[in-house]
Design a protein around this motif. Structure first.
Motif, PDB file in Angstrom:
ATOM      1  N   ASP A  45       1.767  -5.879  20.564  1.00 37.00           N
ATOM      2  CA  ASP A  45       0.832  -5.489  21.613  1.00 37.00           C
ATOM      3  C   ASP A  45       1.031  -4.003  21.890  1.00 37.00           C
ATOM      4  O   ASP A  45       1.774  -3.316  21.186  1.00 37.00           O
ATOM      5  CB  ASP A  45       0.976  -6.360  22.866  1.00 37.00           C
ATOM      6  N   GLY A  46       0.360  -3.504  22.912  1.00 41.02           N
ATOM      7  CA  GLY A  46       0.403  -2.075  23.183  1.00 41.02           C
ATOM      8  C   GLY A  46       1.784  -1.530  23.478  1.00 41.02           C
ATOM      9  O   GLY A  46       2.039  -0.327  23.297  1.00 41.02           O
ATOM     10  N   SER A  47       2.700  -2.407  23.903  1.00 43.13           N
ATOM     11  CA  SER A  47       4.054  -1.946  24.225  1.00 43.13           C
ATOM     12  C   SER A  47       4.813  -1.474  22.993  1.00 43.13           C
ATOM     13  O   SER A  47       5.846  -0.801  23.121  1.00 43.13           O
ATOM     14  CB  SER A  47       4.851  -3.064  24.916  1.00 43.13           C
ATOM     15  N   SER A  48       4.323  -1.789  21.800  1.00 46.19           N
ATOM     16  CA  SER A  48       5.008  -1.352  20.585  1.00 46.19           C
ATOM     17  C   SER A  48       4.978   0.165  20.435  1.00 46.19           C
ATOM     18  O   SER A  48       5.744   0.725  19.644  1.00 46.19           O
ATOM     19  CB  SER A  48       4.394  -2.022  19.349  1.00 46.19           C
ATOM     20  N   TRP A  49       4.117   0.837  21.210  1.00 44.93           N
ATOM     21  CA  TRP A  49       4.056   2.302  21.190  1.00 44.93           C
ATOM     22  C   TRP A  49       4.888   2.921  22.312  1.00 44.93           C
ATOM     23  O   TRP A  49       4.820   4.129  22.545  1.00 44.93           O
ATOM     24  CB  TRP A  49       2.609   2.767  21.332  1.00 44.93           C
ATOM     25  N   GLY A  50       5.677   2.101  23.000  1.00 43.58           N
ATOM     26  CA  GLY A  50       6.399   2.557  24.180  1.00 43.58           C
ATOM     27  C   GLY A  50       7.408   3.658  23.936  1.00 43.58           C
ATOM     28  O   GLY A  50       7.733   4.421  24.861  1.00 43.58           O
ATOM     29  N   GLU A  51       7.933   3.763  22.719  1.00 43.60           N
ATOM     30  CA  GLU A  51       8.897   4.820  22.413  1.00 43.60           C
ATOM     31  C   GLU A  51       8.194   6.130  22.038  1.00 43.60           C
ATOM     32  O   GLU A  51       8.746   7.221  22.227  1.00 43.60           O
ATOM     33  CB  GLU A  51       9.805   4.395  21.244  1.00 43.60           C
ATOM     34  N   VAL A  52       6.984   6.023  21.533  1.00 44.63           N
ATOM     35  CA  VAL A  52       6.244   7.198  21.074  1.00 44.63           C
ATOM     36  C   VAL A  52       5.482   7.874  22.212  1.00 44.63           C
ATOM     37  O   VAL A  52       5.420   9.109  22.292  1.00 44.63           O
ATOM     38  CB  VAL A  52       5.272   6.801  19.941  1.00 44.63           C
ATOM     39  N   ILE A  53       4.919   7.083  23.106  1.00 43.52           N
ATOM     40  CA  ILE A  53       4.050   7.623  24.151  1.00 43.52           C
ATOM     41  C   ILE A  53       4.720   8.707  24.995  1.00 43.52           C
ATOM     42  O   ILE A  53       4.127   9.769  25.227  1.00 43.52           O
ATOM     43  CB  ILE A  53       3.495   6.481  25.032  1.00 43.52           C
ATOM     44  N   PRO A  54       5.965   8.508  25.473  1.00 45.30           N
ATOM     45  CA  PRO A  54       6.579   9.582  26.280  1.00 45.30           C
ATOM     46  C   PRO A  54       6.710  10.901  25.518  1.00 45.30           C
ATOM     47  O   PRO A  54       6.598  11.977  26.118  1.00 45.30           O
ATOM     48  CB  PRO A  54       7.964   9.010  26.636  1.00 45.30           C
ATOM     49  N   LEU A  55       6.928  10.830  24.220  1.00 47.14           N
ATOM     50  CA  LEU A  55       7.051  12.050  23.407  1.00 47.14           C
ATOM     51  C   LEU A  55       5.712  12.766  23.294  1.00 47.14           C
ATOM     52  O   LEU A  55       5.653  14.002  23.317  1.00 47.14           O
ATOM     53  CB  LEU A  55       7.592  11.695  22.022  1.00 47.14           C
ATOM     54  N   LEU A  56       4.630  11.999  23.198  1.00 50.02           N
ATOM     55  CA  LEU A  56       3.298  12.605  23.150  1.00 50.02           C
ATOM     56  C   LEU A  56       2.943  13.217  24.504  1.00 50.02           C
ATOM     57  O   LEU A  56       2.392  14.322  24.580  1.00 50.02           O
ATOM     58  CB  LEU A  56       2.254  11.549  22.759  1.00 50.02           C
ATOM     59  N   GLN A  57       3.274  12.490  25.565  1.00 46.81           N
ATOM     60  CA  GLN A  57       2.984  13.006  26.903  1.00 46.81           C
ATOM     61  C   GLN A  57       3.776  14.269  27.196  1.00 46.81           C
ATOM     62  O   GLN A  57       3.249  15.217  27.801  1.00 46.81           O
ATOM     63  CB  GLN A  57       3.277  11.923  27.943  1.00 46.81           C
ATOM     64  N   LYS A  58       5.023  14.304  26.764  1.00 46.69           N
ATOM     65  CA  LYS A  58       5.848  15.488  26.978  1.00 46.69           C
ATOM     66  C   LYS A  58       5.247  16.707  26.290  1.00 46.69           C
ATOM     67  O   LYS A  58       5.399  17.850  26.760  1.00 46.69           O
ATOM     68  CB  LYS A  58       7.269  15.238  26.469  1.00 46.69           C
ATOM     69  N   ALA A  59       4.556  16.476  25.189  1.00 43.61           N
ATOM     70  CA  ALA A  59       3.914  17.569  24.456  1.00 43.61           C
ATOM     71  C   ALA A  59       2.555  17.938  25.043  1.00 43.61           C
ATOM     72  O   ALA A  59       1.863  18.806  24.507  1.00 43.61           O
ATOM     73  CB  ALA A  59       3.755  17.177  22.987  1.00 43.61           C
ATOM     74  N   GLY A  60       2.163  17.269  26.123  1.00 41.94           N
ATOM     75  CA  GLY A  60       0.924  17.610  26.805  1.00 41.94           C
ATOM     76  C   GLY A  60      -0.299  16.839  26.360  1.00 41.94           C
ATOM     77  O   GLY A  60      -1.421  17.175  26.749  1.00 41.94           O
TER      78      GLY A  60
END
Length: 266
Positions: A45-60
């Motif tokens: 489900d969408g939570s499988s991206w939970g480790e990647v999303i913060p890194l994308l958000q940190k990059a703006g």
């Protein structure tokens, strides 16, 4: 030419036809994007991206994880299209595993500036992907598929050992509990488009994948002329190697990744 030589030549021609497919057209560099839409695959489900999303958000970047219904290709495409409609500019479309099917189909949307495939399917338009994948050794995860009322789940053993190999065990057990039941029929679904023919494409090969054969992933990446990175992890590399996957997505978005050691190749 003797009959034996004739037969040998015919056999070699057949093998060449099987493993040779038209490559994508030469691709231009991606435009700078500020949005990322992430499509998960089967048994997730969408939570499988939970480790990647913060890194994308940190990059703006603005990241959206689609809750892929996994009931049919049409339903999954519709969910992705709804997410794309909410984006306010150029968007990188990312798919993992079966989610790559949706990326190929929906990626023709004008808002999509680049495509990223993470250990993913990447079918051509109307391609029989089941037949294509059958030309490569079957991953051991296949033995753990359990079907009930037309929907599939993975057994706990297959999920932890083969689907989530390389993921920290406690995290893998959480992902097992969260897996989405997946219609058995979606695996034979055929796309009406193949966006990778015309959009800048990027591919992350999972070198230890036990779900999709890594050589099939390499074949797909080469066929689409993708910028490719090989990651020494299992099928869920966006969990076990989130930084490397995030860096590939950032590159697709035209974001400079300072000090990145991720080796890219065309």
């Amino acid at each position: 030419m003797t009959p034996i030589r004739i037969l040998t030549a015919l056999a070699m021609s057949a093998l060449t036809a099987i493993f040779t497919a038209p490559a994508a057209e030469a691709q231009t560099a991606p435009v700078k994007a500020k949005n990322v839409v992430l499509i998960h695959g089967a048994w997730a489900d969408g939570s499988s991206w939970g480790e990647v999303i913060p890194l994308l958000q940190k990059a703006g970047l603005h990241a959206t994880a689609v809750q892929n219904p996994l009931s049919s290709l049409a339903d999954s495409n519709a969910a992705a299209k709804r997410a794309l409609a909410l984006q306010d500019g150029p968007t990188v479309l990312v798919g993992h595993s079966w989610g790559g099917t949706v990326v190929s189909d929906v990626g023709i949307d004008p808002k999509v500036s680049a495509l990223v495939y993470v250990a993913a399917r990447a079918p051509d338009a109307d391609e029989d992907f089941v037949a294509l994948s059958g030309k490569f050794p079957t991953g051991p995860v296949r033995a753990g598929i359990q079907t009930h009322d037309g929907y599939t789940l993975l057994s706990e053993q297959a999920f932890l050992k083969d689907f989530a190999n390389g993921v920290e065990p406690t995290k893998a057990k959480v992902l097992f509990a969260e897996q989405g039941d997946t219609a058995a029929s979606i695996f034979a679904g055929r796309t009406s488009a193949a966006a990778w023919h015309n959009k800048p494409s990027f591919y992350a090969v999972a070198k230890q994948d036990r779900t999709i054969n890594p050589d099939l992933e390499r074949f797909l990446a080469k066929r689409m002329n993708a910028t490719t990175v090989e990651i020494d992890g299992g099928h869920l590399i966006m969990v076990s190697h989130a930084r490397q996957v995030a860096n590939l997505i950032l590159q697709a978005a035209g974001v400079t990744v300072p000090g990145s050691k991720t080796a890219m190749k065309k």
